[in-house]
Design an enzyme around this catalytic site. Structure first.
Site, PDB file in Angstrom:
ATOM      1  N   LYS A 174      46.998   5.439  27.129  1.00 47.41           N
ATOM      2  CA  LYS A 174      46.540   5.058  25.789  1.00 47.41           C
ATOM      3  C   LYS A 174      46.733   6.225  24.819  1.00 47.41           C
ATOM      4  CE  LYS A 174      42.252   3.323  23.736  1.00 47.41           C
ATOM      5  NZ  LYS A 174      40.959   2.696  24.023  1.00 47.41           N
ATOM      6  N   GLU A 208      46.800  14.562  33.763  1.00 48.28           N
ATOM      7  CA  GLU A 208      47.407  14.093  35.018  1.00 48.28           C
ATOM      8  C   GLU A 208      48.683  13.305  34.730  1.00 48.28           C
ATOM      9  OE1 GLU A 208      44.282  13.782  34.133  1.00 48.28           O
ATOM     10  OE2 GLU A 208      42.914  14.153  35.813  1.00 48.28           O
ATOM     11  N   GLY A 229      40.178   1.518  28.094  1.00 50.93           N
ATOM     12  CA  GLY A 229      41.069   1.752  29.236  1.00 50.93           C
ATOM     13  C   GLY A 229      40.780   0.831  30.406  1.00 50.93           C
ATOM     14  N   ARG A 230      39.523   0.784  30.817  1.00 50.77           N
ATOM     15  CA  ARG A 230      39.181   0.002  32.024  1.00 50.77           C
ATOM     16  C   ARG A 230      39.190  -1.501  31.775  1.00 50.77           C
ATOM     17  NH1 ARG A 230      35.377   3.207  30.121  1.00 50.77           N
ATOM     18  NH2 ARG A 230      33.370   2.399  29.423  1.00 50.77           N
ATOM     19  N   GLU A 248      31.797   3.342  35.176  1.00 51.99           N
ATOM     20  CA  GLU A 248      32.127   4.061  33.944  1.00 51.99           C
ATOM     21  C   GLU A 248      31.476   3.355  32.747  1.00 51.99           C
ATOM     22  OE1 GLU A 248      35.897   6.717  33.518  1.00 51.99           O
ATOM     23  OE2 GLU A 248      36.377   4.811  32.569  1.00 51.99           O
ATOM     24  N   HIS A 296      33.169  -4.168  60.982  1.00 51.74           N
ATOM     25  CA  HIS A 296      33.252  -3.283  62.144  1.00 51.74           C
ATOM     26  C   HIS A 296      33.008  -1.835  61.742  1.00 51.74           C
ATOM     27  CE1 HIS A 296      34.764  -6.504  64.765  1.00 51.74           C
ATOM     28  NE2 HIS A 296      35.211  -6.976  63.621  1.00 51.74           N
ATOM     29  N   LYS A 322      36.913  17.548  31.991  1.00 46.13           N
ATOM     30  CA  LYS A 322      38.270  17.749  31.459  1.00 46.13           C
ATOM     31  C   LYS A 322      38.347  19.066  30.700  1.00 46.13           C
ATOM     32  CE  LYS A 322      39.882  13.021  30.502  1.00 46.13           C
ATOM     33  NZ  LYS A 322      40.396  12.124  29.469  1.00 46.13           N
TER      34      LYS A 322
HETATM   35  C1  G6Q Z   1      38.753   4.040  30.898  1.00 48.53           C
HETATM   36  C2  G6Q Z   1      38.749   5.458  30.616  1.00 48.53           C
HETATM   37  C3  G6Q Z   1      39.732   6.273  31.407  1.00 48.53           C
HETATM   38  C4  G6Q Z   1      41.158   6.240  30.871  1.00 48.53           C
HETATM   39  C5  G6Q Z   1      41.961   7.345  31.546  1.00 48.53           C
HETATM   40  C6  G6Q Z   1      43.398   7.359  31.124  1.00 48.53           C
HETATM   41  O1  G6Q Z   1      38.069   3.229  30.344  1.00 48.53           O
HETATM   42  O2  G6Q Z   1      38.844   5.661  29.265  1.00 48.53           O
HETATM   43  O3  G6Q Z   1      39.774   5.887  32.767  1.00 48.53           O
HETATM   44  O4  G6Q Z   1      41.735   4.994  31.066  1.00 48.53           O
HETATM   45  O5  G6Q Z   1      41.364   8.590  31.301  1.00 48.53           O
HETATM   46  O6  G6Q Z   1      43.499   7.572  29.759  1.00 48.53           O
HETATM   47  P1  G6Q Z   1      44.866   7.379  29.002  1.00 48.53           P
HETATM   48  O7  G6Q Z   1      45.254   5.942  29.111  1.00 48.53           O
HETATM   49  O8  G6Q Z   1      44.619   7.786  27.580  1.00 48.53           O
HETATM   50  O9  G6Q Z   1      45.868   8.263  29.696  1.00 48.53           O
END
Ligand code: G6Q
Length: 541
Positions: A203, A209, A264-265, A350, A381, A501
């Protein structure tokens, strides 16, 4: 929480504390029917809960008194309910299938842009799937590697696995998220650059990462194909940040947009689902959106007492806040849903892992539970022992399907027999008298007795399809939303992710600098760990 409504719930919990699930069934031959709801291709049987009809009414009243309906209406209409980030929360617009629907954010109808991006994704997916889109050397794309993390990884990774039955088997999808180079290296080991398409999904397009993995993938590709020009045929981006995409070197013609009102989620039904769409094709992707939408419509319109997300939310609150349960387990009896618990972990933890209420005060009730799980029957199991006979209360959601995509012998009947049997065993247990009647030696009776009275929900659909998967995700999304409203917390921000972060950014230079960091640069423990790391790597300490 709404004090008046919650105190009635609490009183009823106390009044019925000694009544067991078995007692409820014994006194009501219609209980299973009474506590079953159908919606969007799913049946929810919530009869195996510590729930009297009166307690159920009081829980429903808690939802009403907390303003669940009103808050949901605000979300669907594009109001900026994510107050701490001043954003609308409109993942529901992404799957709004009503012909001619309009949804406004800051006076602008966002639906034309939503439809346009979906169409562009479909054209791109079709081109990759059909072989019209070729790599730099003219070869077809055989591998799609999604590079993203968190919300830009878990959704497409989970759904691509879940819908593998619907996938184009000649294209394999991979998901690289961890900044540990092992993830990328082991993924690329068997892939040929000429046949590999990378989708950089981020996003913000600034996530450490993702950008680290994307740069290394780019190097691998350029080295493999011997030209920078190859990048435009092998990289696409999904982002809200066109400037960063183009400065990375990805042609913005290959960029698929989404917007700040998609968390994001919650972003799987946005362009973040591009890898999934390439795998299952645009028509199946749209079927998934339709499944989401059916559950959205059910959530918007069904009365609270017959509303699946609301009921699941209330049962969660019953056990978290009424019985002190710390966690709940999600147990899909379907191998395709192996990643579903991990996906839900982010969605729930989250969203509702918050200790401050909407007024900025410390919450007085416990909020988001710990979510965990594994596909059945593997869990049986492994950890079910603790659920059956341990000292902790762990409510469970069992998820199953009446038909398998792999109808081999009697596997599926055996799978589902286990699902149904587990919920019965958890609810009704096995008494000491039953053990004795079976001839269990007296000294073993305490060990072989099952108390029962362990609550479960059972979610059953005919088949795992794009539509039932979409509806299942929407079910949990709205469940989590309802809980956030009742707990009076903000479910759509994630400030807790930020501190780590920032600190990682501080520590990073100290791990490789020529000169060691001054003593006391960090806290005592971190100083010592950094020193040990530098020493092991032969750096000056
Ligand atoms: C989700 C969070 C988080 C996000 C990641 C990746 O709701 O905001 O998991 O999706 O940190 O972020 P970017 O899409 O900006 O790389």
């Amino acid at each position: 929480m709404n004090e008046k409504a919650w105190s009635s719930v609490k009183e009823e919990i106390e009044a019925t504390r000694d009544t067991t699930i078995a007692d409820y069934f014994a006194s009501d031959p219609k209980r299973a029917d009474r506590f079953t709801i159908e919606a969007a291709g799913w049946t929810l049987d919530f009869s195996k809960n510590r729930l009297s009809p009166r307690l159920f009414d009081m829980l429903v009243n808690l939802a009403a008194a907390s303003g669940v309906r009103e808050e949901a209406a605000k979300m669907f209409s594009g109001e900026k309910i994510n107050r701490t980030e001043n954003r609308a929360v409109l993942h529901t617009a992404l799957r709004n299938c009503k012909p001619g629907a309009q949804v406004f954010v800051d006076g602008e109808d966002v639906m034309p842009r939503v439809r346009a991006v979906l169409d562009r994704m479909a054209a791109f997916s079709d081109a990759v799937r059909s072989g019209k889109w070729r790599g730099f050397t003219g070869k077809r794309i055989r591998n799609v590697v999604n590079i993203g993390i968190g919300g830009s990884d878990l959704g497409p990774a989970m759904a691509t696995a879940a819908l593998a039955h619907f996938s184009k088997r000649s294209i394999r999808c991979f998901f690289v998220s961890n900044v540990d180079a092992t993830h990328l290296a082991e993924t690329l080991r068997s892939l040929k650059p000429a046949e590999t398409l990378f989708i950089v999904a981020s996003k913000t397009f600034t996530t450490l990462e993702t950008m680290t993995n994307a740069r290394s993938a780019r190097e691998w590709l350029v080295k493999g194909l011997g030209s920078e020009e190859a990048v435009s045929r092998h990289f696409a981006a999904v982002s809200t940040n066109a400037a960063e995409v183009s400065s990375f070197g990805i042609d913005t013609a290959n960029m698929f947009e989404f917007w700040d009102w998609v968390g994001g989620r919650y972003s799987l039904p946005s362009a973040i689902g591009l890898s999934l769409m390439i795998s299952i094709g645009p028509a199946n992707f749209r079927r998934m959106l339709r499944g989401y939408w059916r559950m959205d419509e059910h959530f918007r319109k069904a009365p609270l007492a017959r509303n699946m997300p609301v009921v699941l939310a209330l049962l969660g609150i019953l056990y978290s806040n009424g019985w002190g349960a710390e966690s709940y387990a999600v147990l899909p009896y379907d191998q395709y849903l192996a990643r579903f618990p991990a996906y839900l972990q982010q969605l729930d933890m989250e969203s509702n892992g918050k200790g401050v209420d909407r007024e900025g005060r410390k919450t007085t009730c416990s909020t988001g539970p710990i979510e965990w799980g594994e596909p059945g029957t593997n869990g049986q199991h492994a950890f079910y022992q603790l659920i059956h006979q341990g000292t902790r209360l762990i409510p469970c959601d069992f998820i199953g399907f009446c038909r398998s995509h792999n109808p081999v012998g009697d596997h599926h009947d055996k799978l589902c027999a286990n699902l149904f049997a587990q919920t019965a065993a958890l609810a009704f247990g096995k008494s000491a008298a039953q053990c004795r009647a079976e001839g269990v030696p007296e000294e073993l009776v305490p060990f072989k007795t099952f108390e029962g009275n362990r609550p479960t929900n059972t979610l059953l659909a005919e088949e795992l399809t794009p539509a039932t998967l979409g509806a299942l995700i929407a079910l949990y999304e709205h469940k989590i939303f309802v809980q956030g409203v009742i707990w009076n917390i903000y479910s759509f921000d994630q400030w807790g992710v930020q501190l780590g972060k920032v600190l990682a950014g501080d520590v990073l230079p100290a791990l490789s600098s020529a000169e060691p960091p001054a003593p006391g640069r960090f806290d005592q423990s971190t100083d010592a760990l950094v020193r040990r790391y530098r020493e092991a790597r032969g750096l000056k300490v």
